[in-house]
Design an enzyme around this catalytic site. Structure first.
Site, short mmCIF file in Angstrom:
data_model
loop_
_atom_site.label_atom_id
_atom_site.label_comp_id
_atom_site.label_asym_id
_atom_site.label_seq_id
_atom_site.Cartn_x
_atom_site.Cartn_y
_atom_site.Cartn_z
N SER A 127 58.55 -37.87 90.39
CA SER A 127 57.52 -38.22 89.42
C SER A 127 56.50 -39.17 90.07
O SER A 127 55.90 -38.82 91.08
CB SER A 127 58.17 -38.83 88.17
OG SER A 127 57.29 -38.86 87.07
N ASP A 261 59.97 -28.53 82.91
CA ASP A 261 59.51 -29.92 82.91
C ASP A 261 58.42 -30.11 81.84
O ASP A 261 57.36 -29.49 81.93
CB ASP A 261 58.95 -30.30 84.28
CG ASP A 261 58.63 -31.78 84.41
OD1 ASP A 261 58.47 -32.46 83.38
OD2 ASP A 261 58.55 -32.26 85.55
N HIS A 289 62.49 -32.64 83.59
CA HIS A 289 61.83 -33.55 84.51
C HIS A 289 62.81 -34.22 85.48
O HIS A 289 62.37 -34.83 86.46
CB HIS A 289 61.08 -34.62 83.71
CG HIS A 289 60.13 -35.45 84.53
ND1 HIS A 289 59.09 -34.90 85.26
CD2 HIS A 289 60.07 -36.80 84.75
CE1 HIS A 289 58.43 -35.86 85.88
NE2 HIS A 289 59.00 -37.02 85.59
#
Length: 333
Positions: A127, A261, A289
């Site tokens: 991320s 995601d 995610h």
């Protein structure tokens, strides 16, 4: 597996480094191991350091901490030295009123590696951590052996509405209401009740819940807002690394993405893979995610195979200059 989170002898704390400490309460049958920490530039940095072998640096995402990697750290440490720090403003690390840009995070990680005597590493970023990993590779290419981007930021504009909302004016005044002790306690109680009923939270729910729970701390909220605004605005991600992906040509690169995601779409990974002709793309079906928490065994297996089957990058100054010149010519045509 060798754990390098060595125990302290209980003496005076070093001004530079405090190793993991075993705190025991024999009467209660409790033995607790604390996380190692280091004073770096006057700020506390906490981290996990496990195993032995080629180094892997694990960089977590926004509101998260090194704990997000707990399902894969020990598996990776069977073949590697694994370093998983809490970034500044996150976890148990210091939360100063300072610079929370990608460049500042990358510099802090370089300094941590230097003090720990780790010259190079396979850099794995999740991320926001993926954006930091790319920034690290850009600033310090001589310290990168391989690059692994997991549901990474910095590869397209789209991002979840919640993160965009956090950058709006006044967000810092709304967050204390959303993450007050009462609302966080209610959330934990609901989670426990659902758990007793046999309802298992998904990897995304667990990962996001841990991150959001950290926002009960005012310093963590301030760091979160500063970090979010450094890379996101109300329209989406405003920091984009795609114009410099060509510089990774000689760096073994793997993209890992959850097919479902909801925060950063899989399409970002697919487009980056098309641009980075030398890269590998691994998609986790059904994962969101946090694919490494959806299927830790597969994550460890593919990362172990990746490091074993690719030679480490060794970029010279001359090679970087050649890549830059070629990229400049291509942009002018």
């Amino acid at each position: 597996m060798d754990s390098r989170s060595a125990a302290s002898d209980g003496g005076a704390r070093s001004p530079l480094l405090t190793a993991g400490v075993r705190t025991a309460f024999p009467a209660l049958g409790i033995v607790r191991r604390t996380v190692p920490e280091m004073d770096l530039h006057g700020q506390r940095v906490t981290y996990h350091l496990l195993g032995d072998g080629p180094a892997i640096l694990l960089i977590h995402g926004i509101t998260s901490s090194s704990r997000t990697w707990r399902s894969v750290m020990h598996g990776l440490a069977e073949r590697h030295t694994v370093l998983a720090p809490d970034l500044a403003g996150h976890g148990r690390s210091g939360k100063p009123r300072g610079d929370y840009s990608l460049g500042a995070y990358a510099s802090g990680l370089r300094d941590l590696l230097a003090v720990l005597g780790i010259p190079k590493a396979t850099v794995v970023g999740h991320s926001l951590g993926g954006g930091i990993a790319m920034q690290f590779a850009y600033q310090f290419p001589d310290r990168v052996e391989r690059l692994v981007l997991v549901d990474s930021g910095g590869l397209g504009e789209e991002v979840s509405l919640a993160l965009r909302a956090a950058t709006l004016p006044g967000a810092e005044f709304v967050l204390p209401l959303l993450f007050s002790p009462i609302t966080r306690t209610i959330g934990r109680v609901i989670g426990r009740v659902l758990g007793r009923l046999g309802v298992k939270a998904s990897a995304d729910v667990r990962g996001l819940a841990e991150g959001l729970d950290s926002l009960g701390d005012s310093d963590a909220r301030r760091a979160f807002v500063h970090t979010a605004r450094s890379v996101i605005d109300p329209k989406g991600q405003r920091v984009d690394a795609r114009d410099r992906l060509y510089l990774s040509e000689d760096v073994p690169t793997m993209l890992i993405w959850g097919a479902k995601d909801p925060i950063i779409p899989l399409e970002h990974g697919r487009r980056a893979h098309e641009v980075m002709l030398h890269s590998r793309l691994e998609v986790f079906p059904g994962a969101g995610h946090f694919p490494f928490n959806d299927d830790p065994k597969r994550f460890v297996e593919i990362l172990n195979h990746f490091t074993a089957s690719t030679p480490p990058a060794d970029l010279s100054g001359e090679r970087i200059e050649a890549l830059l010149r070629r990229g400049r010519r291509n942009s002018e045509t």
